[in-house]
Design an enzyme around this catalytic site. Structure first.
Site, mmCIF file in Angstrom:
data_model
loop_
_atom_site.group_PDB
_atom_site.id
_atom_site.type_symbol
_atom_site.label_atom_id
_atom_site.label_comp_id
_atom_site.label_asym_id
_atom_site.label_seq_id
_atom_site.Cartn_x
_atom_site.Cartn_y
_atom_site.Cartn_z
ATOM 1 N N THR A 17 0.837 -1.204 0.000
ATOM 2 C CA THR A 17 0.000 0.000 0.000
ATOM 3 C C THR A 17 0.870 1.251 0.000
ATOM 4 O OG1 THR A 17 -1.679 -1.225 1.222
ATOM 5 C CG2 THR A 17 -1.922 1.157 1.158
ATOM 6 N N LYS A 38 -8.211 -1.711 -5.512
ATOM 7 C CA LYS A 38 -7.969 -2.798 -4.556
ATOM 8 C C LYS A 38 -9.195 -3.692 -4.736
ATOM 9 C CE LYS A 38 -6.225 -4.699 -0.673
ATOM 10 N NZ LYS A 38 -4.841 -5.037 -0.321
ATOM 11 N N GLU A 112 -3.710 -2.960 -6.451
ATOM 12 C CA GLU A 112 -2.981 -3.539 -5.315
ATOM 13 C C GLU A 112 -3.538 -4.920 -5.018
ATOM 14 O OE1 GLU A 112 -2.773 -1.477 -1.449
ATOM 15 O OE2 GLU A 112 -2.070 -3.374 -0.577
ATOM 16 N N GLY A 113 -2.646 -5.894 -4.923
ATOM 17 C CA GLY A 113 -3.061 -7.248 -4.583
ATOM 18 C C GLY A 113 -3.356 -7.386 -3.101
ATOM 19 N N GLY A 115 -1.744 -9.852 0.123
ATOM 20 C CA GLY A 115 -0.716 -10.863 0.385
ATOM 21 C C GLY A 115 0.220 -10.963 -0.809
ATOM 22 N N ASN A 172 11.680 -2.616 0.113
ATOM 23 C CA ASN A 172 11.179 -1.645 1.085
ATOM 24 C C ASN A 172 11.808 -1.909 2.449
ATOM 25 O OD1 ASN A 172 9.576 0.400 2.184
ATOM 26 N ND2 ASN A 172 7.842 -0.981 2.533
HETATM 27 N N1 LIG Z 1 8.975 2.702 3.992
HETATM 28 C C1 LIG Z 1 8.192 2.674 5.075
HETATM 29 N N2 LIG Z 1 8.401 3.528 6.115
HETATM 30 C C2 LIG Z 1 7.624 3.482 7.205
HETATM 31 N N3 LIG Z 1 6.585 2.635 7.378
HETATM 32 C C3 LIG Z 1 6.310 1.774 6.386
HETATM 33 C C4 LIG Z 1 7.096 1.743 5.189
HETATM 34 N N4 LIG Z 1 6.588 0.777 4.387
HETATM 35 C C5 LIG Z 1 5.564 0.230 5.057
HETATM 36 N N5 LIG Z 1 5.373 0.829 6.255
HETATM 37 C C6 LIG Z 1 4.350 0.489 7.264
HETATM 38 O O1 LIG Z 1 4.323 -0.922 7.395
HETATM 39 C C7 LIG Z 1 2.971 -1.391 7.489
HETATM 40 C C8 LIG Z 1 2.683 -2.357 6.329
HETATM 41 O O2 LIG Z 1 2.777 -1.619 5.106
HETATM 42 P P1 LIG Z 1 1.631 -1.757 4.005
HETATM 43 O O3 LIG Z 1 1.989 -0.842 2.887
HETATM 44 O O4 LIG Z 1 0.279 -1.599 4.607
HETATM 45 O O5 LIG Z 1 1.870 -3.290 3.576
HETATM 46 P P2 LIG Z 1 0.959 -4.246 2.641
HETATM 47 O O6 LIG Z 1 0.109 -3.364 1.813
HETATM 48 O O7 LIG Z 1 1.956 -5.028 1.848
HETATM 49 O O8 LIG Z 1 0.195 -5.127 3.582
HETATM 50 C C9 LIG Z 1 2.083 -0.163 7.500
HETATM 51 O O9 LIG Z 1 1.828 0.206 8.822
HETATM 52 C C10 LIG Z 1 2.951 0.894 6.805
HETATM 53 O O10 LIG Z 1 2.625 2.210 7.175
HETATM 54 MG MG LIG Z 2 -1.991 -3.223 1.600
#
Ligand SMILES: Nc1ncnc2c1ncn2[C@@H]1O[C@H](COP(=O)(O)OP(=O)(O)O)[C@@H](O)[C@H]1O
Ligand SMILES: [Mg+2]
Length: 228
Positions: A17, A38, A112-113, A115, A172
């Site tokens: 995300t 999404k 956005e997928g 998992g 990331n």
């Molecule tokens: N580069 C980053 N810096 C700070 N927090 C991050 C970063 N990337 C992800 N996060 C935090 O990690 C958590 C998971 O990220 P998210 O984008 O929601 O993952 P996904 O969509 O793959 O499940 C969230 O709370 C997000 O804000």
């Molecule tokens: Mg997500």
């Protein structure tokens, strides 16, 4: 040129995300009008407030939430698992039709997928099947941390063996960095010479409010996406 990207990940919680929003903001800043989708959001405590979709909608300039996220479940599980547990149903064809309708009206569609790539999205179908059905290329979000060589390679192999083009891998940063800082990007480049491995995205205090278009990796995605 029309282009659809599926942002998948090596796992849940890897930053899909965050990366998708950063791409959307960067594209918007260039005067483009990407539309985020999404297709199914699970783990919605309040079905009216799907958190990922709300973030995507905002990052794209406030686009219609019902179109961004047509199917929602409360159960924090794969879409197909959540549908079964909640005694509900959505069809793969319905999701594909929804995305195709958005593709008709928008040149850039960023999906956005949930998992990872082989997560079941509907009965007998995975996100890999979705990528094929909607003609998407992939951005694979992976942790810049120990374990990522295996997880990323598994995802790339699954994608490429199905003929799904891989646009890039976006590493990331994680909350708790490894004890030794290792150049996972270089290792992945050596393992996958044909795949674009972007420079790692740093950890940020508030990743959803800052503009990440200045990061070299996001700028690169933007350039590539906006091309031709
Ligand atoms: N580069 C980053 N810096 C700070 N927090 C991050 C970063 N990337 C992800 N996060 C935090 O990690 C958590 C998971 O990220 P998210 O984008 O929601 O993952 P996904 O969509 O793959 O499940 C969230 O709370 C997000 O804000
Ligand atoms: Mg997500």
């Amino acid at each position: 040129m029309k282009r659809t990207i599926l942002v998948t990940g090596t796992d849940t919680g890897v930053g899909k995300t965050v990366v998708t929003c950063a791409i959307l903001r960067a594209l918007l800043q260039r005067g483009l009008h990407p539309f985020p989708i999404k297709p199914v959001e699970t783990g919605c405590d309040d079905l009216r407030r799907p958190e990922d979709a709300i973030a995507l909608s905002a990052a794209a300039g406030g686009v219609d939430l019902a179109t961004v996220c047509p199917v929602r479940y409360q159960t924090p599980a794969s879409p197909w698992t959540a549908a079964r547990l909640e005694g509900s149903k959505h069809s793969f064809e319905g999701l594909v039709d929804h995305i195709r309708a958005v593709q008709q009206t928008h040149d850039l569609v960023i999906v956005e997928g949930a998992g990872g790539l082989l997560v079941p999205i509907a009965q007998g179908k995975s996100y890999a099947d979705l990528a094929v059905a909607i003609g998407a290329s992939l951005i694979v979000v992976a942790r810049d941390a120990l374990g990522t060589l295996n997880h990323t390679s598994l995802t790339l192999e699954a994608a490429l063996s199905r003929g799904i083009p891989v646009f890039a891998v976006a590493l990331n940063a994680v909350a708790s960095p490894d004890r030794f800082s290792l150049p996972h990007g270089d290792e992945l480049r050596a393992l996958w010479p044909g795949v674009l491995i972007l420079d790692p995205i740093p950890r940020r205090e508030n990743p959803h409010s800052i503009l990440m278009s200045n990061e070299s990796s996001i700028a690169f995605i933007t350039d590539m996406t906006a091309e031709s």
